[in-house]
Design a protein around this motif. Structure first.
Motif, PDB file in Angstrom:
ATOM      1  N   ARG A 217     -39.159  58.928 -47.674  1.00  0.00           N
ATOM      2  CA  ARG A 217     -40.330  57.994 -47.461  1.00  0.00           C
ATOM      3  C   ARG A 217     -41.213  57.723 -48.699  1.00  0.00           C
ATOM      4  NH1 ARG A 217     -38.244  59.366 -42.549  1.00  0.00           N
ATOM      5  NH2 ARG A 217     -39.275  57.675 -41.316  1.00  0.00           N
ATOM      6  N   PHE A 218     -41.822  56.869 -49.336  1.00  0.00           N
ATOM      7  CA  PHE A 218     -42.285  56.693 -50.856  1.00  0.00           C
ATOM      8  C   PHE A 218     -43.272  55.131 -51.057  1.00  0.00           C
ATOM      9  CE2 PHE A 218     -38.156  54.856 -51.684  1.00  0.00           C
ATOM     10  CZ  PHE A 218     -38.731  53.654 -52.176  1.00  0.00           C
ATOM     11  N   ARG A 219     -44.676  55.293 -51.887  1.00  0.00           N
ATOM     12  CA  ARG A 219     -45.344  54.390 -51.874  1.00  0.00           C
ATOM     13  C   ARG A 219     -45.331  54.049 -53.403  1.00  0.00           C
ATOM     14  NH1 ARG A 219     -48.755  58.563 -49.328  1.00  0.00           N
ATOM     15  NH2 ARG A 219     -49.893  58.482 -51.693  1.00  0.00           N
ATOM     16  N   ALA A 220     -45.037  52.571 -53.457  1.00  0.00           N
ATOM     17  CA  ALA A 220     -44.585  52.362 -55.212  1.00  0.00           C
ATOM     18  C   ALA A 220     -45.408  50.886 -54.590  1.00  0.00           C
ATOM     19  CB  ALA A 220     -43.581  51.382 -55.074  1.00  0.00           C
ATOM     20  N   ARG A 221     -45.903  50.668 -56.752  1.00  0.00           N
ATOM     21  CA  ARG A 221     -46.646  48.994 -56.908  1.00  0.00           C
ATOM     22  C   ARG A 221     -45.570  47.757 -56.047  1.00  0.00           C
ATOM     23  NH1 ARG A 221     -47.303  51.327 -62.266  1.00  0.00           N
ATOM     24  NH2 ARG A 221     -45.975  49.573 -62.814  1.00  0.00           N
ATOM     25  N   PRO A 222     -46.302  46.727 -55.480  1.00  0.00           N
ATOM     26  CA  PRO A 222     -45.232  46.311 -54.637  1.00  0.00           C
ATOM     27  C   PRO A 222     -44.698  45.314 -55.712  1.00  0.00           C
ATOM     28  CG  PRO A 222     -47.797  45.274 -54.234  1.00  0.00           C
ATOM     29  CD  PRO A 222     -47.584  47.077 -54.714  1.00  0.00           C
ATOM     30  N   GLN A 223     -43.076  45.140 -55.246  1.00  0.00           N
ATOM     31  CA  GLN A 223     -42.245  43.743 -56.009  1.00  0.00           C
ATOM     32  C   GLN A 223     -42.078  44.460 -57.866  1.00  0.00           C
ATOM     33  OE1 GLN A 223     -41.423  40.909 -54.616  1.00  0.00           O
ATOM     34  NE2 GLN A 223     -42.650  41.952 -53.119  1.00  0.00           N
ATOM     35  N   THR A 224     -41.890  45.790 -57.593  1.00  0.00           N
ATOM     36  CA  THR A 224     -41.598  46.637 -58.781  1.00  0.00           C
ATOM     37  C   THR A 224     -39.833  47.224 -58.307  1.00  0.00           C
ATOM     38  OG1 THR A 224     -42.060  48.695 -57.841  1.00  0.00           O
ATOM     39  CG2 THR A 224     -43.230  47.015 -59.493  1.00  0.00           C
ATOM     40  N   GLU A 225     -39.101  47.273 -59.442  1.00  0.00           N
ATOM     41  CA  GLU A 225     -38.428  48.320 -58.622  1.00  0.00           C
ATOM     42  C   GLU A 225     -38.110  49.841 -59.998  1.00  0.00           C
ATOM     43  OE1 GLU A 225     -34.869  46.993 -61.437  1.00  0.00           O
ATOM     44  OE2 GLU A 225     -34.801  45.506 -60.433  1.00  0.00           O
ATOM     45  N   THR A 226     -36.909  50.160 -59.199  1.00  0.00           N
ATOM     46  CA  THR A 226     -37.047  51.951 -59.775  1.00  0.00           C
ATOM     47  C   THR A 226     -35.842  52.826 -59.581  1.00  0.00           C
ATOM     48  OG1 THR A 226     -37.354  53.567 -59.946  1.00  0.00           O
ATOM     49  CG2 THR A 226     -37.674  52.900 -57.879  1.00  0.00           C
TER      50      THR A 226
END
Length: 839
Positions: A41-50
């Protein structure tokens, strides 16, 4: 597979925050694979990829949020994660391969009893061989683990066991936030002993075949553990923060130990099955303390990236030595450090591959792995000891405690630490850090004196120099010891400040003082600098060295002499004479061991064969005298016995020991000593394959298997050398330790003619061999298999040709660069010796 770069890690660290790992591992399958399932489970900036890293044998399923991803999109070890949301859930299921390299999930079947043992080694970026992860040190998160395994096994992990809901199922409590490289797990038929101290549950694990040996030393191991915990709790305001403290001694381990919080792993060579010296016991104690120091430096507060590796290893090395000396019965740990560990640091810092303690840039994880060396450990620890001498202990500890409070369960950098130390001490450490941590190489400090007709100093100074390639002079807080004939010792502590004196510090307090028998710069070993004695002190060493009361002073002297020989400033013959005259009076076993070990390395490479044989005979005779005079059954006797075995040529004497004849009173010819003797007899051509097989049958242990592999590689036979070379360069079925044993046994200076054809084969075969293995194992095998006794210009020319290629692995390139530099020194020493003989 691509190595994670600092640029990539920085970008990913800015993009995502990992909140948890839920890991489920199934170890019940047959064959060479196990199954893992992880939910991240992780948080991210939306509409990005990693991307997430995973190295599966077979990727089974990937689900990101509410969408399945195609496992076929895995490229090398990277799986792209597109269309991220603010809150994300990633589940990855895979079949993973067990390893035989000490990395990932290592699987070992004990030849002594057939029992199976597994352990996880996640360092440096190997957790992805166990489960999918964002595998970089600054993305820390709690890990909750569940394991399915055969019901008769024992399973332990970083966290405490929370539930055992059914036979064969273990569920562990969530850990505190930890870096991915610290994930730990052991599973198998482990022998376990449990205890507690100061509210902390303790456990010690080993293989069942080693149970009797562990139980014999259990009190010592637990006593050291308790004493170290108490001392760290006195030093640090933050108590041990990870609940339980388990220590597992595991087979075929690559490193000395690994600081996994809650479950530290050690190589099980530390479970002594034969008599060992007190120096070996001290080394185990120091390793226990070193790994415990990591609970604060590395685990509680973790480096942000591998360029700050020193925040882990330098501090653990310093504190491990300090706490061992302060809290345990091994109160001479700094003496061992002064000779053994610093010799490692000095050697590493003078090679072409030298680097700063805290480099400005480590481009990727692969480069970070290369920096686990004598600089990051020994030099960094010595620099910290110098810092404490300069700042004062109270300010140093106050700064550390502020550092822990500010970055608890987080990450930190050099700048963060310097800020806290500067605030605590009231000093700006920027300039100090620039020359000590950001610049490579080592200074030399020489005593220059003038003596009047009455035997008093007319003048004295310390002259500090730096190599032309790294022209950096440093401030040093240093002690200068005056050792007089009547046993009086006067130590003057002073600061060398090149900004004030330009590198020449006048010792005004010595003018008019009587000249001592020995003037010793860096007495007490407070700084990291090579020291050179004045000529009169050098001349007096054979008589004065045995009279020095302080073993640390003796260690500094021996280190200075050995380093001067290494640099070609003293002939090897002078060291041999000093060993002959002074070493028999030495009572400190660590000094005896290390002088013999370091001296033997110089004899084997710096002397032509005839001179080497003569010097070895003198050394063997010295060892015999030490054995005769040492207390029977004591450490010094055992150290001298190993020294004699290593250089002796009296095959009848050694064979007699194996047969129980003429064994010195008190010397125990047990399994380890028998193998050492047999290996020497094999090298000398006085024992062969039959004797090896008989000994292996009598010792059907993992240690026995390694010794047998080493002995087979040492056989002076064409077929044996070819078989060993095949193992070294091509065999990936054998474990890391068996391959390394073959490489360790292959070369011997006495077999130069037989192995001459393999000198060129090293440079031809090793590039492909290195690519067949994992980086860690490949580098170690390349180092052990290097033709270091082929001291010839032709060897250097072959090395130069190899280094001109652009397809070498980073580890192989560093090995060849460094080993070639050692051969350069050896050739210069041989040339200098020849010139002396000619005169």
């Amino acid at each position: 597979m691509p190595s994670l770069t600092r640029v990539e890690a920085t970008a990913r660290g800015a993009l995502i925050t990992v909140t948890s790992y839920q890991v489920d591992i199934d170890l019940t399958g047959d064959g060479d694979r196990f199954r893992s399932r992880v939910t991240i489970r992780f948080r991210a900036r939306p509409q990005t990829e990693t991307f997430v890293e995973v190295r599966p044998a077979r990727l089974l399923a990937v689900r990101l949020n509410d969408a399945d991803l195609d496992p076929a999109t895995l490229t090398d070890n990277r799986l792209t994660l597109p269309g991220l949301r603010v809150e994300n859930t990633l589940t990855v299921e895979a079949e993973m391969a067990y390893s035989n390299t000490g990395e990932g999930m290592h699987r070992f079947v004990d030849p002594a009893d057939g029992e199976t043992y597994l352990y996880a080694m996640s360092f440096l970026d190997e957790v992805q061989r166990i489960f999918a992860a964002f595998d970089q040190p600054d993305l820390k998160a709690p890990v909750t683990l569940s394991v399915t395994a055969p019901p008769t096994w024992t399973v332990a992990a970083n966290g405490a066991l929370a539930a055992n809901p059914s036979p064969g199922r273990w569920e562990f409590a969530p850990t505190e936030p930890i870096a991915t490289y610290l994930f730990s797990l052991v599973a198998g038929a482990w022998h376990v002993r449990q205890d507690s101290h100061d509210g902390i549950p303790l456990a010690v694990y080993c293989r069942r075949s080693l149970a009797a040996y562990l139980d014999a030393d259990l009190d010592e191991i637990l006593t050291v553990t308790r004493q170290c915990l108490d001392r760290f709790h006195q030093l640090f305001a933050e108590r041990y923060p990870f609940g339980k403290y388990d220590q597992a001694f595991v087979p075929e381990f690559n490193a000395g130990a690994m600081e996994n919080p809650g479950l530290v792993t050690f190589r099980d060579d530390y479970v002594f099955r034969s008599v060992v010296t007190e120096a070996e016991r001290e080394r185990r104690a120091t390793t226990i303390a070193h790994e415990m120091a990591h609970m604060w430096f590395g685990d509680l507060v973790t480096m942000r990236w591998w360029d700050d590796l020193w925040l882990n290893e330098s501090f653990a090395e310093y504190l491990g030595t300090r706490v061992t000396a302060e809290a345990t019965r091994f109160d001479r740990a700094w003496t061992t450090f002064a000779l053994r560990r610093k010799a490692w640091g000095y050697a590493a810092d003078q090679r072409p591959s030298t680097h700063p303690v805290a480099p400005q840039e480590v481009t990727d994880a692969a480069e970070g792995l290369l920096n686990f060396d004598g600089i990051s450990y020994a030099k960094g620890a010595a620099v910290l000891r110098q810092l404490v001498a300069w700042l004062g202990d109270d300010a140093f500890l106050a700064g550390l405690n502020a550092h822990f409070a500010a970055h608890r369960f987080g990450n930190a950098t050099l700048t963060d630490l310097l800020t806290n130390l500067g605030a605590a001490s009231g000093r700006d450490l920027t300039g100090w850090a620039e020359v000590w941590l950001r610049r490579a190489q080592v200074n030399t400090v020489r005593t220059v004196v003038a003596v009047d007709a009455e035997g008093r100093y007319a003048g004295a100074k310390l002259v500090q120099t730096a190599p032309a390639s790294h022209p950096v002079l440093r401030p040093h807080r240093i002690r200068v010891g005056r050792h007089h004939a009547d046993g009086t010792v006067i130590q003057d502590e002073l600061d060398l400040d090149p900004a004030v004196d330009g590198g020449e510090t006048v010792l005004t307090g010595l003018v008019g003082a009587p000249v001592p028998r020995l003037l010793l710069p860096n007495d007490g070993d407070l700084t990291f600098a090579k020291v050179r004695l004045d000529p009169a002190s050098v001349d007096a060493l054979p008589s004065v060295l045995p009279t020095l009361a302080d073993p640390l002073s003796r260690a500094v002297v021996w280190g200075a002499v050995i380093d001067a020989v290494t640099d070609g400033e003293l002939p090897v013959a002078d060291l041999v004479r000093l060993v002959e005259v002074a070493l028999p009076a030495e009572s400190e076993v660590a000094i005896v061991e290390d002088v013999l070990r370091l001296g033997r390395s110089l004899l084997d490479r710096y002397l032509e064969p005839d001179a080497r044989d003569a010097a070895s005979a003198v050394t063997a005779g010295t060892c015999g005298r030490i054995m005769a005079d040492a207390p029977p059954g004591g450490s010094v006797q055992l150290a001298a016995a190993h020294g004699l075995i290593a250089v002796g040529t009296d095959a009848d004497l050694l064979a007699g020991w194996l047969a129980g004849r003429q064994v010195p009173a008190g010397l125990t010819v047990d399994a380890e000593l028998r193998w050492a003797v047999l290996r020497r007899l094999v090298v000398l051509g006085a024992a062969g394959a039959t004797e090896i097989e008989v000994e292996a049958a009598a010792d059907p242990s993992a240690n026995g298997a390694e010794w047998a592999a080493r002995c087979r590689a040492a056989l002076p036979e064409v077929a044996a050398k070819e078989a060993a070379w095949e193992i070294i360069t091509r065999d990936t079925d054998r474990s890391n330790r068996l391959v390394e044993a073959a490489a360790r046994g292959f070369w011997a200076p006495e077999q130069a003619d037989l192995t001459s054809v393999y000198v060129e084969r090293y440079f031809t075969d090793m590039p492909a061999a290195a690519r067949r293995r994992t980086p860690w194992v490949a580098e170690e095998v390349a180092h052990l298999a290097y033709p270091r006794y082929a001291v010839a210009q032709s060897t250097r020319e072959s090395a130069a040709a190899l280094l001109a290629r652009d397809d070498l692995t980073p580890g192989l390139r560093r090995v060849v660069v460094d080993e070639d530099d050692d051969l350069r020194r050896a050739l210069l020493a041989r040339t200098a010796s020849a010139a002396i003989v000619a005169v």
